[in-house]
Design a protein around this motif. Structure first.
Motif, PDB file in Angstrom:
ATOM      1  N   LEU A   1      21.624 -40.905  37.622  1.00  0.00           N
ATOM      2  CA  LEU A   1      20.209 -41.092  37.946  1.00  0.00           C
ATOM      3  C   LEU A   1      20.034 -42.117  39.055  1.00  0.00           C
ATOM      4  CD1 LEU A   1      17.216 -40.515  37.212  1.00  0.00           C
ATOM      5  CD2 LEU A   1      17.369 -42.440  35.604  1.00  0.00           C
ATOM      6  N   GLU A   2      20.712 -43.260  38.915  1.00  0.00           N
ATOM      7  CA  GLU A   2      20.577 -44.312  39.919  1.00  0.00           C
ATOM      8  C   GLU A   2      21.231 -43.915  41.231  1.00  0.00           C
ATOM      9  OE1 GLU A   2      20.635 -49.183  40.042  1.00  0.00           O
ATOM     10  OE2 GLU A   2      21.876 -48.146  38.561  1.00  0.00           O
ATOM     11  N   LEU A   3      22.335 -43.168  41.152  1.00  0.00           N
ATOM     12  CA  LEU A   3      22.991 -42.722  42.388  1.00  0.00           C
ATOM     13  C   LEU A   3      22.063 -41.808  43.169  1.00  0.00           C
ATOM     14  CD1 LEU A   3      25.755 -43.021  43.870  1.00  0.00           C
ATOM     15  CD2 LEU A   3      26.296 -40.748  42.998  1.00  0.00           C
ATOM     16  N   GLY A   4      21.242 -41.019  42.445  1.00  0.00           N
ATOM     17  CA  GLY A   4      20.254 -40.180  43.129  1.00  0.00           C
ATOM     18  C   GLY A   4      19.262 -41.019  43.912  1.00  0.00           C
ATOM     19  N   GLY A   5      18.786 -42.109  43.306  1.00  0.00           N
ATOM     20  CA  GLY A   5      17.859 -42.995  44.013  1.00  0.00           C
ATOM     21  C   GLY A   5      18.511 -43.647  45.219  1.00  0.00           C
ATOM     22  N   ILE A   6      19.771 -44.038  45.073  1.00  0.00           N
ATOM     23  CA  ILE A   6      20.504 -44.635  46.189  1.00  0.00           C
ATOM     24  C   ILE A   6      20.665 -43.627  47.325  1.00  0.00           C
ATOM     25  CG2 ILE A   6      22.765 -45.528  46.889  1.00  0.00           C
ATOM     26  CD1 ILE A   6      22.984 -46.688  44.000  1.00  0.00           C
ATOM     27  N   THR A   7      21.030 -42.395  46.975  1.00  0.00           N
ATOM     28  CA  THR A   7      21.218 -41.350  47.981  1.00  0.00           C
ATOM     29  C   THR A   7      19.938 -41.125  48.768  1.00  0.00           C
ATOM     30  OG1 THR A   7      22.904 -40.267  46.624  1.00  0.00           O
ATOM     31  CG2 THR A   7      21.879 -38.935  48.350  1.00  0.00           C
ATOM     32  N   ASN A   8      18.835 -41.066  48.071  1.00  0.00           N
ATOM     33  CA  ASN A   8      17.549 -40.860  48.739  1.00  0.00           C
ATOM     34  C   ASN A   8      17.254 -41.990  49.721  1.00  0.00           C
ATOM     35  OD1 ASN A   8      14.946 -39.245  48.805  1.00  0.00           O
ATOM     36  ND2 ASN A   8      14.154 -41.292  48.372  1.00  0.00           N
ATOM     37  N   GLU A   9      17.539 -43.229  49.316  1.00  0.00           N
ATOM     38  CA  GLU A   9      17.305 -44.385  50.193  1.00  0.00           C
ATOM     39  C   GLU A   9      18.161 -44.286  51.458  1.00  0.00           C
ATOM     40  OE1 GLU A   9      15.630 -47.708  51.674  1.00  0.00           O
ATOM     41  OE2 GLU A   9      15.040 -46.817  49.752  1.00  0.00           O
ATOM     42  N   VAL A  10      19.415 -43.884  51.292  1.00  0.00           N
ATOM     43  CA  VAL A  10      20.317 -43.756  52.441  1.00  0.00           C
ATOM     44  C   VAL A  10      19.823 -42.673  53.390  1.00  0.00           C
ATOM     45  CG1 VAL A  10      22.660 -43.179  53.185  1.00  0.00           C
ATOM     46  CG2 VAL A  10      22.323 -44.599  51.146  1.00  0.00           C
ATOM     47  N   VAL A  11      19.459 -41.516  52.851  1.00  0.00           N
ATOM     48  CA  VAL A  11      18.996 -40.407  53.686  1.00  0.00           C
ATOM     49  C   VAL A  11      17.737 -40.793  54.450  1.00  0.00           C
ATOM     50  CG1 VAL A  11      18.078 -38.052  53.644  1.00  0.00           C
ATOM     51  CG2 VAL A  11      20.063 -38.639  52.233  1.00  0.00           C
ATOM     52  N   GLU A  12      16.797 -41.453  53.781  1.00  0.00           N
ATOM     53  CA  GLU A  12      15.550 -41.842  54.437  1.00  0.00           C
ATOM     54  C   GLU A  12      15.790 -42.876  55.541  1.00  0.00           C
ATOM     55  OE1 GLU A  12      12.576 -43.041  51.646  1.00  0.00           O
ATOM     56  OE2 GLU A  12      12.129 -40.972  51.037  1.00  0.00           O
ATOM     57  N   GLN A  13      16.637 -43.852  55.289  1.00  0.00           N
ATOM     58  CA  GLN A  13      16.907 -44.857  56.316  1.00  0.00           C
ATOM     59  C   GLN A  13      17.649 -44.260  57.509  1.00  0.00           C
ATOM     60  OE1 GLN A  13      18.106 -48.824  55.639  1.00  0.00           O
ATOM     61  NE2 GLN A  13      17.129 -49.014  53.638  1.00  0.00           N
ATOM     62  N   LEU A  14      18.577 -43.328  57.252  1.00  0.00           N
ATOM     63  CA  LEU A  14      19.259 -42.668  58.368  1.00  0.00           C
ATOM     64  C   LEU A  14      18.252 -41.963  59.271  1.00  0.00           C
ATOM     65  CD1 LEU A  14      22.450 -41.093  56.723  1.00  0.00           C
ATOM     66  CD2 LEU A  14      22.424 -42.798  58.550  1.00  0.00           C
ATOM     67  N   ALA A  15      17.277 -41.300  58.646  1.00  0.00           N
ATOM     68  CA  ALA A  15      16.272 -40.569  59.426  1.00  0.00           C
ATOM     69  C   ALA A  15      15.307 -41.512  60.130  1.00  0.00           C
ATOM     70  CB  ALA A  15      15.515 -39.610  58.510  1.00  0.00           C
ATOM     71  N   ASN A  16      14.803 -42.516  59.417  1.00  0.00           N
ATOM     72  CA  ASN A  16      13.764 -43.385  59.968  1.00  0.00           C
ATOM     73  C   ASN A  16      14.293 -44.419  60.951  1.00  0.00           C
ATOM     74  OD1 ASN A  16      11.914 -42.031  58.362  1.00  0.00           O
ATOM     75  ND2 ASN A  16      12.096 -43.486  56.678  1.00  0.00           N
ATOM     76  N   GLU A  17      15.450 -44.977  60.650  1.00  0.00           N
ATOM     77  CA  GLU A  17      15.966 -46.079  61.473  1.00  0.00           C
ATOM     78  C   GLU A  17      16.926 -45.622  62.566  1.00  0.00           C
ATOM     79  OE1 GLU A  17      13.557 -48.453  59.360  1.00  0.00           O
ATOM     80  OE2 GLU A  17      14.747 -49.066  61.105  1.00  0.00           O
TER      81      GLU A  17
ATOM     82  N   GLY B   1      17.287 -53.412  51.483  1.00  0.00           N
ATOM     83  CA  GLY B   1      17.944 -54.391  52.340  1.00  0.00           C
ATOM     84  C   GLY B   1      19.449 -54.194  52.376  1.00  0.00           C
ATOM     85  N   LEU B   2      20.029 -53.836  51.231  1.00  0.00           N
ATOM     86  CA  LEU B   2      21.469 -53.594  51.158  1.00  0.00           C
ATOM     87  C   LEU B   2      21.859 -52.382  51.992  1.00  0.00           C
ATOM     88  CD1 LEU B   2      24.296 -53.998  49.971  1.00  0.00           C
ATOM     89  CD2 LEU B   2      23.563 -52.670  47.964  1.00  0.00           C
ATOM     90  N   VAL B   3      21.132 -51.277  51.832  1.00  0.00           N
ATOM     91  CA  VAL B   3      21.444 -50.060  52.591  1.00  0.00           C
ATOM     92  C   VAL B   3      21.285 -50.311  54.084  1.00  0.00           C
ATOM     93  CG1 VAL B   3      20.696 -47.688  53.046  1.00  0.00           C
ATOM     94  CG2 VAL B   3      20.900 -48.497  50.690  1.00  0.00           C
ATOM     95  N   LYS B   4      20.267 -51.073  54.452  1.00  0.00           N
ATOM     96  CA  LYS B   4      20.063 -51.383  55.865  1.00  0.00           C
ATOM     97  C   LYS B   4      21.269 -52.125  56.445  1.00  0.00           C
ATOM     98  CE  LYS B   4      16.854 -53.724  59.030  1.00  0.00           C
ATOM     99  NZ  LYS B   4      15.591 -54.505  59.129  1.00  0.00           N
ATOM    100  N   THR B   5      21.790 -53.110  55.693  1.00  0.00           N
ATOM    101  CA  THR B   5      22.963 -53.860  56.150  1.00  0.00           C
ATOM    102  C   THR B   5      24.187 -52.961  56.252  1.00  0.00           C
ATOM    103  OG1 THR B   5      22.131 -55.896  55.144  1.00  0.00           O
ATOM    104  CG2 THR B   5      24.483 -55.808  55.642  1.00  0.00           C
TER     105      THR B   5
END
Length: 584
Positions: free
Chosen positions: A276-292, A235-239
């Motif tokens: 480690l957590e920054l890796g998870g955040i990066t993945n979320e950003v990349v996926e949302q950029l592609a999907n949304e 939800g945060l990355v989406k905003t």
């Protein structure tokens, strides 16, 4: 937030951190007295200079090295370095033959202090350009107003591209243009789970974020964000992406990026997020950029580039790749180019390590420069008399200026003006008399830069340095008395130069309300008496005027309706005194 630190003394912390930089990169040196990191002697190129408050490491001092910065200037934690530090960097620590580009983030202190140093260098004949980066989508147009967007992590795109292009031998004109191109096409936003604790300061009194609450749009100096909400990472990355990419959001739509564009993504650690957590955040950003948004970045950078001490947050920066217009120097090629800087991803080469110690420490250079003589002549007795009249008037009205500033500001304006006037009097007692106007003016500038601090001191210093540059530009080919026409042209150019560093205009309740009518009237009539009266009228008209800039913006109450702006009033009195002195 955590208030635990290994080093609690902020001064010792900044000093030792700066001293560590040459240990990790043998190609740089440290001028600890002025908090400057700079490259050892190297082949001539356009020099790239940046900097800001400490606490953002590896920005900016660990970005100094081949392929990136030529020099970086550090302030105390979260505070701009002084103009004098920056001036010494430009004039003494980096090569100037090919020109210098200064890149600074859009914060008032940084813009004014770096700007003052730029004008000082220009007055010395150095070719210097300046690019101000404002990439933060967390600050919308309505809230940003005339100040504009803050500069945050997207600034590193500008630094890297400019540094790589300069290393290829490009001209100052091309490096400046491409740096501005990158800045104009970058948008960023940050968020954090907590504010940070600055070593040496008391625990903050403001409410801490609650469990599960995140601050969206948080700045890199602990500034509050645009909103707080409870949300999960998706939800945060989406905003955050929506604020950066939604073209329907008229308040924040600064960069029109579409799926057809080549895009560079930077996911930046604000300092307290584990890799480690920054890796998870990066993945979320990349996926949302592609999907949304159907955006697949052509380059992805993730790591620690610009921090807020140990800020428990991250920022997202998106760069729309634009054509540089230079063959074999695209934005992507310049981003990919190697850089030997300890804060960048490229490693320092083995050949650089083997050369460690080959270059001897540069000898300390003098910090004062001899002013180049000019062909502008002035009656030294008349100049001293007029200046004495002006300074005496400033000292006399100090109680009124202080009273006004106590009502609408922090009460230091009158004291600052008086301190500057008294310091100039001391200079006049010892300075050698000269009929060269620029030598006379430079003596005043040197005193103002040292004795007057704060925003008003920076504005006076920038204006006077720009005035010196304008006078030199309009000087005749042979020695002649300065004319009203030369004064008018120089003052007009000084006012224009000042506009690069402050958005203040007439009607904003600042000293510009007195300065602007003075210059315009003098240009029109050539009569300083009329011009000084116009300045007085402009200052008086600030009574009841709602401030758009400066500390008065934040002061409540109705007192501003009864008093003029203290800065405008003080300047008007100075100009009236100058006019009276010229009549004697």
């Amino acid at each position: 937030m955590s208030s635990k630190h290994f080093i609690h003394d902020p001064t010792h912390l900044v000093t030792t951190a700066l001293l560590s930089v040459p240990h990790t990169n043998p190609s740089v040196q440290c001028d600890i007295a002025n908090k400057i990191i700079y490259r050892k002697p190297h082949a001539p190129q356009v020099s790239i200079v940046s900097g800001g408050g400490s606490g953002h490491e590896p920005s900016f001092v660990s970005f100094v090295g081949p392929g990136l910065l030529s020099g970086a200037v550090a302030g105390t934690i979260f505070a701009s370095p002084s103009a004098e530090q920056v001036r010494r960097c430009i004039l003494h620590r980096v090569p100037r033959d090919k020109g210098v580009l200064v890149v600074v983030m859009n914060y008032t202190g940084d813009v004014l202090n770096f700007g003052m140093a730029v004008e000082k260098a220009r007055a010395q004949g150095v070719e210097v350009d300046m690019v101000v980066v404002g990439d933060d989508a967390g600050v919308g147009r309505a809230k940003g107003g005339k100040v504009g967007r803050r500069g945050i992590a997207g600034t590193v795109f500008v630094l890297k591209v400019a540094g790589a292009l300069a290393a290829r031998g490009a001209s100052l004109k091309d490096v400046t243009r491409v740096a501005q191109l990158v800045a104009d096409n970058t948008v960023s936003i940050g968020s954090s789970l907590s504010h940070v604790h600055v070593p040496g300061r008391r625990d903050p009194e403001e409410d801490e974020l609650k469990e599960g609450e995140v601050e969206i749009g948080m700045g890199i100096h602990n500034e509050a964000g645009s909103e707080r909400k409870k949300t999960d990472l998706p939800g945060l990355v989406k905003t955050m992406l929506s604020h950066s990419l939604d073209t329907a959001d008229q308040d924040r739509s600064f960069s029109k990026i579409t799926e057809k564009d080549e895009v560079v993504l930077l996911v930046n650690n604000l300092g307290g997020v584990s890799p480690l957590e920054l890796g998870g955040i990066t993945n979320e950003v990349v996926e949302q950029l592609a999907n949304e948004f159907k955006i697949k970045p052509v380059r992805i950078l993730a790591g620690t580039f610009m921090t807020s001490l140990n800020g428990l947050g991250f920022s997202i920066s998106l760069l729309k790749v634009a054509d540089t217009g230079i063959a074999e120097a695209s934005v992507l090629e310049l981003l990919d180019a190697p850089a030997e800087a300890s804060g960048w991803s490229a490693a320092i080469s083995s050949s650089t390590w083997t050369k460690q110690g080959d270059v001897k420490q540069q000898e300390e250079q003098a910090t004062s420069e001899e002013v180049q003589p000019s062909n502008l002549r002035v009656d030294p007795n008349l100049a001293r008399s007029a200046l004495t009249s002006a300074l005496n008037r400033v000292i006399e009205v100090e109680p009124d200026v202080t009273k006004y500033d106590t009502i609408v500001g922090d009460g230091d304006c009158g004291i600052g003006l008086k301190r500057g006037a008294e310091s100039i009097f001391k200079m006049l007692e010892t300075a050698k008399s000269s009929d060269d106007l620029l030598i006379f003016l430079n003596n005043i500038i040197q005193v103002v830069e040292v004795s007057m601090d704060g925003t008003s001191g920076a504005i006076y210093a920038i204006f006077l340095n720009a005035l010196a540059h304008g006078l030199r530009q309009n000087a005749p080919s042979s020695a002649q008395p300065v004319t009203p026409q030369i004064w008018a042209k120089a003052l007009e150019s000084s006012l224009q130069a000042l506009g690069k560093y402050t958005p203040a205009q007439p009607g904003d309740r600042t000293l510009i309300d007195a300065l602007y009518p003075f210059i315009k009237t003098l240009s029109k009539t050539g009569n300083i008496d009329d011009a000084s009266k116009a300045a007085q009228k402009g200052a008086q008209e600030t009574k009841g005027m709602k401030a758009s800039l400066g500390r008065t913006v934040y002061v409540g109450g109705e007192g501003f309706q009864e008093v003029p702006d203290p800065g405008a009033h003080g300047l008007a009195e100075l100009l009236l005194g100058l006019s009276d002195g010229l009549k004697k």
